[in-house]
Design a protein around this motif. Sequence first.
Motif, PDB file in Angstrom:
ATOM      1  N   ASP A 154     -20.155  -3.277  95.118  1.00 27.38           N
ATOM      2  CA  ASP A 154     -21.530  -3.617  94.742  1.00 27.38           C
ATOM      3  C   ASP A 154     -21.623  -3.788  93.230  1.00 27.38           C
ATOM      4  N   LEU A 155     -22.376  -4.787  92.807  1.00 25.03           N
ATOM      5  CA  LEU A 155     -22.475  -5.100  91.384  1.00 25.03           C
ATOM      6  C   LEU A 155     -23.765  -4.544  90.794  1.00 25.03           C
ATOM      7  N   THR A 156     -23.666  -3.941  89.627  1.00 24.82           N
ATOM      8  CA  THR A 156     -24.828  -3.443  88.904  1.00 24.82           C
ATOM      9  C   THR A 156     -24.728  -3.905  87.453  1.00 24.82           C
ATOM     10  N   PHE A 157     -25.762  -4.588  86.999  1.00 25.98           N
ATOM     11  CA  PHE A 157     -25.819  -5.043  85.614  1.00 25.98           C
ATOM     12  C   PHE A 157     -27.000  -4.365  84.937  1.00 25.98           C
ATOM     13  N   LYS A 158     -26.747  -3.776  83.764  1.00 27.53           N
ATOM     14  CA  LYS A 158     -27.813  -3.141  82.999  1.00 27.53           C
ATOM     15  C   LYS A 158     -27.853  -3.774  81.613  1.00 27.53           C
ATOM     16  N   LYS A 159     -29.037  -4.206  81.226  1.00 28.68           N
ATOM     17  CA  LYS A 159     -29.219  -4.791  79.894  1.00 28.68           C
ATOM     18  C   LYS A 159     -30.592  -4.367  79.408  1.00 28.68           C
ATOM     19  N   GLY A 160     -30.622  -3.441  78.499  1.00 30.10           N
ATOM     20  CA  GLY A 160     -31.897  -2.938  77.986  1.00 30.10           C
ATOM     21  C   GLY A 160     -32.669  -2.194  79.053  1.00 30.10           C
ATOM     22  N   ASN A 161     -33.891  -2.645  79.302  1.00 31.92           N
ATOM     23  CA  ASN A 161     -34.742  -2.009  80.306  1.00 31.92           C
ATOM     24  C   ASN A 161     -34.600  -2.629  81.692  1.00 31.92           C
TER      25      ASN A 161
ATOM     26  N   THR B 100     -32.393  -3.623  85.071  1.00 31.68           N
ATOM     27  CA  THR B 100     -31.217  -3.321  85.891  1.00 31.68           C
ATOM     28  C   THR B 100     -31.219  -4.262  87.083  1.00 31.68           C
ATOM     29  N   PHE B 101     -30.105  -4.947  87.313  1.00 37.11           N
ATOM     30  CA  PHE B 101     -29.952  -5.849  88.446  1.00 37.11           C
ATOM     31  C   PHE B 101     -28.869  -5.288  89.345  1.00 37.11           C
ATOM     32  N   TYR B 102     -29.202  -5.061  90.618  1.00 41.09           N
ATOM     33  CA  TYR B 102     -28.263  -4.498  91.591  1.00 41.09           C
ATOM     34  C   TYR B 102     -28.054  -5.507  92.701  1.00 41.09           C
ATOM     35  N   PHE B 103     -26.800  -5.923  92.928  1.00 39.19           N
ATOM     36  CA  PHE B 103     -26.477  -6.881  93.976  1.00 39.19           C
ATOM     37  C   PHE B 103     -25.440  -6.253  94.901  1.00 39.19           C
ATOM     38  N   PRO B 104     -25.847  -5.827  96.109  1.00 35.76           N
ATOM     39  CA  PRO B 104     -24.955  -5.094  97.015  1.00 35.76           C
ATOM     40  C   PRO B 104     -24.061  -6.015  97.855  1.00 35.76           C
ATOM     41  N   ILE B 105     -23.002  -6.543  97.265  1.00 35.12           N
ATOM     42  CA  ILE B 105     -22.127  -7.476  97.978  1.00 35.12           C
ATOM     43  C   ILE B 105     -21.402  -6.772  99.126  1.00 35.12           C
ATOM     44  N   MET B 106     -20.705  -5.679  98.857  1.00 34.07           N
ATOM     45  CA  MET B 106     -19.947  -4.982  99.909  1.00 34.07           C
ATOM     46  C   MET B 106     -20.866  -4.431 100.979  1.00 34.07           C
ATOM     47  N   THR B 107     -21.985  -3.872 100.580  1.00 31.80           N
ATOM     48  CA  THR B 107     -22.928  -3.339 101.553  1.00 31.80           C
ATOM     49  C   THR B 107     -23.431  -4.459 102.461  1.00 31.80           C
ATOM     50  N   SER B 108     -23.708  -5.619 101.905  1.00 30.00           N
ATOM     51  CA  SER B 108     -24.170  -6.758 102.697  1.00 30.00           C
ATOM     52  C   SER B 108     -23.102  -7.216 103.688  1.00 30.00           C
ATOM     53  N   ILE B 109     -21.860  -7.227 103.262  1.00 30.89           N
ATOM     54  CA  ILE B 109     -20.769  -7.641 104.148  1.00 30.89           C
ATOM     55  C   ILE B 109     -20.636  -6.663 105.317  1.00 30.89           C
ATOM     56  N   ILE B 110     -20.683  -5.372 105.027  1.00 31.92           N
ATOM     57  CA  ILE B 110     -20.541  -4.372 106.083  1.00 31.92           C
ATOM     58  C   ILE B 110     -21.725  -4.438 107.054  1.00 31.92           C
TER      59      ILE B 110
END
Length: 66
Positions: free
Chosen positions: A31-38, A40-50
């Motif tokens: 799962d990908l998590t990007f944080k930049k300042g305030n 946060t973007f969370y993209f659950p690739i593995m969770t979606s596949i499962i």
Amino acid sequence: MTGFGKIFIVIGIVFIVIGLLWSFIGKLPGDLTFKKGNVTFYFPIMTSIIVSIVLSLIFYFIGKIR
């Protein structure tokens, strides 16, 4: 049991399975998590596949029962 009754039962079971999976496998290594300042973007690739694999298996077995 009517057709709508079966559909609602299947939808309910699917939501229960998704809820259980989400609580147990919430953040997997893929799962990908990007944080930049305030922000946060969370993209659950593995969770979606499962979840997709599990739902495919559920619908496959439901189709076999009919």
